[in-house]
Design an enzyme around this catalytic site. Sequence first.
Site, PDB file in Angstrom:
ATOM      1  N   ARG A  78       0.334  10.242  -3.200  1.00  0.00           N
ATOM      2  CA  ARG A  78      -0.343  11.000  -4.256  1.00  0.00           C
ATOM      3  C   ARG A  78      -0.542  12.464  -3.893  1.00  0.00           C
ATOM      4  NH1 ARG A  78      -4.454   8.567  -6.397  1.00  0.00           N
ATOM      5  NH2 ARG A  78      -4.011   6.564  -5.423  1.00  0.00           N
ATOM      6  N   THR A  89      -0.797  13.209   0.016  1.00  0.00           N
ATOM      7  CA  THR A  89      -0.323  12.124   0.881  1.00  0.00           C
ATOM      8  C   THR A  89       1.039  11.681   0.352  1.00  0.00           C
ATOM      9  OG1 THR A  89      -1.096  10.242  -0.411  1.00  0.00           O
ATOM     10  CG2 THR A  89      -2.719  11.338   0.962  1.00  0.00           C
ATOM     11  N   CYS A  90       1.639  10.697   1.012  1.00  0.00           N
ATOM     12  CA  CYS A  90       2.966  10.319   0.521  1.00  0.00           C
ATOM     13  C   CYS A  90       2.895   9.595  -0.818  1.00  0.00           C
ATOM     14  CB  CYS A  90       3.747   9.516   1.551  1.00  0.00           C
ATOM     15  SG  CYS A  90       2.759   8.435   2.548  1.00  0.00           S
ATOM     16  N   GLN A 142      -7.620  10.479   4.940  1.00  0.00           N
ATOM     17  CA  GLN A 142      -6.835  11.573   4.356  1.00  0.00           C
ATOM     18  C   GLN A 142      -7.707  12.446   3.446  1.00  0.00           C
ATOM     19  OE1 GLN A 142      -4.044   8.857   2.693  1.00  0.00           O
ATOM     20  NE2 GLN A 142      -2.493   9.199   4.270  1.00  0.00           N
ATOM     21  N   GLU A 197      -6.288  -0.425   1.438  1.00  0.00           N
ATOM     22  CA  GLU A 197      -5.715   0.129   2.671  1.00  0.00           C
ATOM     23  C   GLU A 197      -6.644   1.232   3.174  1.00  0.00           C
ATOM     24  OE1 GLU A 197      -4.287   3.236   3.106  1.00  0.00           O
ATOM     25  OE2 GLU A 197      -4.317   4.004   1.058  1.00  0.00           O
ATOM     26  N   SER A 227      -5.130   2.773  -4.636  1.00  0.00           N
ATOM     27  CA  SER A 227      -3.989   2.843  -3.723  1.00  0.00           C
ATOM     28  C   SER A 227      -2.901   1.859  -4.102  1.00  0.00           C
ATOM     29  CB  SER A 227      -4.449   2.528  -2.296  1.00  0.00           C
ATOM     30  OG  SER A 227      -5.449   3.420  -1.904  1.00  0.00           O
TER      31      SER A 227
END
Lengths: 273, 420
Positions: B52, B49-50, B120, B114, B109
């Site tokens: 991790r 993901t952006c 994801q 979130e 997070s």
Amino acid sequence: MDTGTLSFELALTFYLVAAVVGIIELYRSSKVTSSGMFLVAGAGFFVHTLSIIYRYAVAGHLPISSPHEAASFFAWCIVLMFFIIEYHYRVGLLGSFIMPLVFLMMLSSSMLPREIKPLSPVLQSYWFGIHTLFAFLGNAAFALSFGMGIMYLLQERYVKSKHLGGLFRRLPSLQALDEINYRLITIGFPLFTLAIITGSLWADMAWGSYWRWDPREVWSLVTWLIYALILHARLLAGWRGRRAAVLTIMGFISILIAFFGIKLLQKGMHVFL
Amino acid sequence: MNILIAGLNHRTAEVEVREKLAFDGPKLESGLIGLKGLPGVAEAVVLSTCNRVEIYANVNDPGSAPEEIKGFIAEFHGIAPRLLENALYFHSDKAAVRHIFRVASSLDSMVVGEPQILGQLKDAFEFALKQKTTGVLLNRLMKKAISVAKRVRTETRIAENAVSISFAAVELAKKIFTDITEKSVMLLGAGEMAELAARYLKSSGVREILVANRTFETGCRLAEEFQGRPVRFDEFIREMAHTDIVICSTGAPSYVVTKGQMHSVMKERKQKPVFIIDISVPRNIDPEINEMENVFLYDVDDLQGVVDTNKEERGKEAERAEGIIEEEIETFLRWLSSLDAVPAIVALRERAEAIKKEELEKLLGKMPQIGEKERKAVEYMASAIVNKLIHPPTVALKEASEDKDALIAMIKRLYGINGE
């Protein structure tokens, strides 16, 4: 203990439990408290209905002819209206505000003399049932709108004060509270109006005059005027939100005065509202 | 069978590094297949993901696997391994289980609570399933992580409170209005935060967005972006009579809406409630109008206050979530250690079955005259004896205990089972 007393006491107990669970729900919400309150209130309503049927069967007329019966029947109407509103709107937390009121109503009923007296000849009329039924259902709608009004004021305080803690998340939106409140008044007002009309028609038949300025009549007129003002101001001047909430609370207090207060002042022909 | 997690996140790596190491698009598939192809890796799932990049693996040797995976990442992305030195973290065994549970539950997070991360993670797992790079261990681990995250979400209120100003504004709008999709929004002026709030409201499905800007052209451009309607700035007061939510950020030096103006607006609206968000500094809307009935005014500080309380609340809920996770780690580890005993149980049963078969053949070979019925009865008796004899050791093996390894060794020795 006969069946009537037994079911009445049971209903009183169930409503007490429902009220307590409802208050706990305000502080510590869980699945147990939220669905538990409905279950217990439902059980209370069931036995309460039995007790009313029993009294009806014994007395042979609608059991609203003594203050004890009237308060009990009023509580019953409020619970009925509560379930109807919950079914339609699923208002979060409404029960926590209504069930304590129901319990107090039943408690006051339980403290009044319970014997079944024969209906006085003047009350033995077709109109008796019609007039009182309209009055009670109308008042029950107003009782619910009283609850909604309190909830509105609470929620408005959260939003205005900008401290979004407490019940903020679990109370419905302001708009929903305001609109359901309005809806309840549009149900209650016609019923209450019909009660006044049928009452005066009946008075004319029984006593030969439509209106006798009996204290209860006067106070009912005051109540009627308050609710008429709520509707009028809302439609014409857009009185909604806090003003509407405050007025509905005042309206119901006026009903309670008519119900319990005037009885203490003077004995009129109205044994009940 | 050893769980190993290799990863980097917003705390260990700058966005420049995360970008370079992302397994996005076609890289995900080739990266996953490459990982599975490593000699020391039996199963693999890649989450990218952006914030991790994480590799969940079942490795044969937890001692050498980290270097092997690190080398793979460096080679795959074409960067020097030393760049990974500080960015990459590794977790194994219990710490690894805890890490993935915390990631799934959104405790790790950037914005705690979130909700996107769970989706994801699910996608990452499903992709790996499709590529057939997972097996017993990771399947169980991923499914467990997802169910733990769901439990955390239902049993705590970690994801309930908005922790950004724009979300807080939407949350408030939903407590003022019943159905936000019937409501219209007016964006007064422009600005990053105001646009963000408008975007959130748009994605919550508001009916219409109006844009009023001092420079009409800028307003038009913004309106186009929101599929909204541009309004001339000098006409915005008139439009307020039909607008339910106003987001104001004009940069004007004084109030653009005064109490008097608001009175006439409310009169024209027939007192229908209006929610005004004043993001401008200095404030553009007279704060006193919050005292008017059916007008709800929030400025930046008010919203920040809401966000701060929500964050505190989340902190408390996060503690409860950690408790749930510790519980779930125990059940998972119990399952994992029961897995250790599986080969021994299988070997024990195979051994017993082999003896049974051998002895039956011997016996039945000696008495060819017996009928079908008798033969069945003898076989039945042999099975019953075998089952009853191996039942207690099987149960003992399955039950988790601290001396499990010793128990396995002992059973192997007692029953003469070799190998594994």
